[in-house]
Design a protein around this motif. Structure first.
Motif, mmCIF file in Angstrom:
data_model
loop_
_atom_site.group_PDB
_atom_site.id
_atom_site.type_symbol
_atom_site.label_atom_id
_atom_site.label_comp_id
_atom_site.label_asym_id
_atom_site.label_seq_id
_atom_site.Cartn_x
_atom_site.Cartn_y
_atom_site.Cartn_z
ATOM 1 N N GLU A 79 0.829 -1.207 0.000
ATOM 2 C CA GLU A 79 0.000 0.000 0.000
ATOM 3 C C GLU A 79 0.863 1.257 0.000
ATOM 4 O O GLU A 79 0.506 2.254 -0.606
ATOM 5 N N SER A 80 1.994 1.196 0.678
ATOM 6 C CA SER A 80 2.928 2.331 0.650
ATOM 7 C C SER A 80 3.451 2.564 -0.764
ATOM 8 O O SER A 80 3.518 3.704 -1.235
ATOM 9 N N LEU A 81 3.811 1.479 -1.450
ATOM 10 C CA LEU A 81 4.286 1.600 -2.834
ATOM 11 C C LEU A 81 3.182 2.130 -3.750
ATOM 12 O O LEU A 81 3.429 2.998 -4.590
ATOM 13 N N ARG A 82 1.977 1.628 -3.564
ATOM 14 C CA ARG A 82 0.849 2.093 -4.387
ATOM 15 C C ARG A 82 0.540 3.563 -4.123
ATOM 16 O O ARG A 82 0.269 4.329 -5.052
ATOM 17 N N GLY A 83 0.565 3.951 -2.853
ATOM 18 C CA GLY A 83 0.320 5.353 -2.512
ATOM 19 C C GLY A 83 1.385 6.262 -3.089
ATOM 20 O O GLY A 83 1.087 7.353 -3.607
ATOM 21 N N TRP A 84 2.633 5.824 -3.004
ATOM 22 C CA TRP A 84 3.748 6.582 -3.575
ATOM 23 C C TRP A 84 3.539 6.736 -5.076
ATOM 24 O O TRP A 84 3.697 7.825 -5.628
ATOM 25 N N LEU A 85 3.160 5.646 -5.734
ATOM 26 C CA LEU A 85 2.955 5.689 -7.186
ATOM 27 C C LEU A 85 1.801 6.617 -7.551
ATOM 28 O O LEU A 85 1.908 7.389 -8.504
ATOM 29 N N LEU A 86 0.701 6.571 -6.819
ATOM 30 C CA LEU A 86 -0.436 7.458 -7.111
ATOM 31 C C LEU A 86 -0.053 8.922 -6.951
ATOM 32 O O LEU A 86 -0.390 9.764 -7.783
ATOM 33 N N SER A 87 0.652 9.222 -5.880
ATOM 34 C CA SER A 87 1.114 10.594 -5.651
ATOM 35 C C SER A 87 2.070 11.030 -6.760
ATOM 36 O O SER A 87 1.968 12.132 -7.296
ATOM 37 N N PHE A 88 2.970 10.152 -7.102
ATOM 38 C CA PHE A 88 3.950 10.438 -8.144
ATOM 39 C C PHE A 88 3.261 10.646 -9.493
ATOM 40 O O PHE A 88 3.565 11.594 -10.215
ATOM 41 N N ALA A 89 2.314 9.774 -9.822
ATOM 42 C CA ALA A 89 1.604 9.865 -11.106
ATOM 43 C C ALA A 89 0.854 11.193 -11.236
ATOM 44 O O ALA A 89 0.825 11.792 -12.308
ATOM 45 N N ALA A 90 0.291 11.662 -10.130
ATOM 46 C CA ALA A 90 -0.422 12.947 -10.161
ATOM 47 C C ALA A 90 0.540 14.101 -10.424
ATOM 48 O O ALA A 90 0.204 15.046 -11.134
ATOM 49 N N ARG A 91 1.738 14.018 -9.872
ATOM 50 C CA ARG A 91 2.728 15.082 -10.089
ATOM 51 C C ARG A 91 3.315 15.044 -11.487
ATOM 52 O O ARG A 91 3.657 16.076 -12.051
ATOM 53 N N VAL A 92 3.428 13.864 -12.070
ATOM 54 C CA VAL A 92 4.030 13.721 -13.396
ATOM 55 C C VAL A 92 3.154 14.355 -14.467
ATOM 56 O O VAL A 92 3.657 14.832 -15.482
ATOM 57 N N VAL A 93 1.870 14.405 -14.244
ATOM 58 C CA VAL A 93 0.953 14.985 -15.225
ATOM 59 C C VAL A 93 1.340 16.423 -15.554
ATOM 60 O O VAL A 93 1.217 16.863 -16.695
ATOM 61 N N VAL A 94 1.843 17.133 -14.572
ATOM 62 C CA VAL A 94 2.115 18.564 -14.767
ATOM 63 C C VAL A 94 3.598 18.935 -14.623
ATOM 64 O O VAL A 94 3.919 20.100 -14.487
ATOM 65 N N TYR A 95 4.498 17.974 -14.692
ATOM 66 C CA TYR A 95 5.901 18.333 -14.483
ATOM 67 C C TYR A 95 6.479 19.087 -15.672
ATOM 68 O O TYR A 95 6.080 18.914 -16.797
ATOM 69 N N SER A 96 7.437 19.943 -15.358
ATOM 70 C CA SER A 96 8.116 20.712 -16.399
ATOM 71 C C SER A 96 9.516 20.145 -16.605
ATOM 72 O O SER A 96 9.968 19.290 -15.846
ATOM 73 N N SER A 97 10.196 20.648 -17.600
ATOM 74 C CA SER A 97 11.547 20.148 -17.875
ATOM 75 C C SER A 97 12.494 20.444 -16.712
ATOM 76 O O SER A 97 13.467 19.725 -16.516
ATOM 77 N N ARG A 98 12.201 21.474 -15.924
ATOM 78 C CA ARG A 98 13.037 21.763 -14.751
ATOM 79 C C ARG A 98 12.947 20.657 -13.712
ATOM 80 O O ARG A 98 13.868 20.447 -12.940
ATOM 81 N N GLU A 99 11.830 19.953 -13.707
ATOM 82 C CA GLU A 99 11.616 18.879 -12.733
ATOM 83 C C GLU A 99 11.965 17.506 -13.292
ATOM 84 O O GLU A 99 11.822 16.499 -12.598
ATOM 85 N N PHE A 100 12.422 17.448 -14.518
ATOM 86 C CA PHE A 100 12.708 16.194 -15.194
ATOM 87 C C PHE A 100 13.690 15.335 -14.405
ATOM 88 O O PHE A 100 13.473 14.130 -14.239
ATOM 89 N N ALA A 101 14.733 15.934 -13.909
ATOM 90 C CA ALA A 101 15.747 15.177 -13.175
ATOM 91 C C ALA A 101 15.146 14.520 -11.937
ATOM 92 O O ALA A 101 15.374 13.332 -11.676
#
Length: 187
Positions: A79-101
């Motif tokens: 569940e921790s891994l799934r929660g991390w992935l859900l949070s991460f997936a939401a942030r990836v939708v709007v990431y910019s090239s500055r956040e690529f790294a």
């Protein structure tokens, strides 16, 4: 005139690097999004074509419970891994090239945690099988299901490793984890 040469060269190099990073971020975005979708599928508790499903099935076997192997399934960790992935997936939708790294680094860390979880369970199940602790039907089921379903895991890790190596090579630095221990078969 000479005093402006070094700052001008540094500015030019910075611009070229930034432009290259922007292009790389743009060109790899679809593959990063595809990786996230695949990882969601692999972490799904209900997908019968994953090694996690096989692990979930084995927790009901009396012979494994009596061995005291510890929590094979470890729902809290998953569940921790799934929660991390859900949070991460939401942030990836709007990431910019500055956040690529940071996106690449975090995705690599998440995949590494998932892979380590599977490797630890593989070792425990292989040890139980090698020690002869499983009944013949359970041993046959485990070998067959694990070996069939691990192919999806192996293919996922292979694709991510290829993308990681591409990103690292194009940037000239080791941004992504680009080595993952292979998940073995159960014999």
């Amino acid at each position: 005139m000479v005093t402006l040469y070094d700052p001008a060269i540094r500015t030019y190099r910075w611009f070229i690097e930034k432009n290259g990073l922007t292009r790389l971020a743009r060109s790899t975005r679809p593959r990063i999004e595809e990786t996230i979708v695949q990882l969601k599928r692999l972490l799904s508790g209900d997908n019968a074509s994953t090694v996690l499903y096989v692990i979930k099935e084995t927790i009901h076997w009396d012979e494994l419970r009596l061995l005291g192997l510890g929590p094979l399934h470890d729902a809290e960790h998953l569940e921790s891994l799934r929660g991390w992935l859900l949070s991460f997936a939401a942030r990836v939708v709007v990431y910019s090239s500055r956040e690529f790294a940071s996106v690449c680094h975090e995705l690599g860390a998440l995949i590494n945690q998932y892979n380590r979880f599977c490797l630890q369970r593989h070792r425990a199940l292989q040890d139980a099988l090698t020690a002869g602790k499983l009944s013949e039907p359970h041993a046959r089921y485990l070998k067959q299901q694990w070996n069939v379903n691990r192919e999806g895991h192996a293919q996922f890790i292979r694709k991510w490793t290829e993308l990681s190596l591409t990103i690292n090579d194009r940037l000239g630095i080791k941004l992504c984890i680009d080595y993952y221990e292979a998940l073995g078969t159960i014999e």
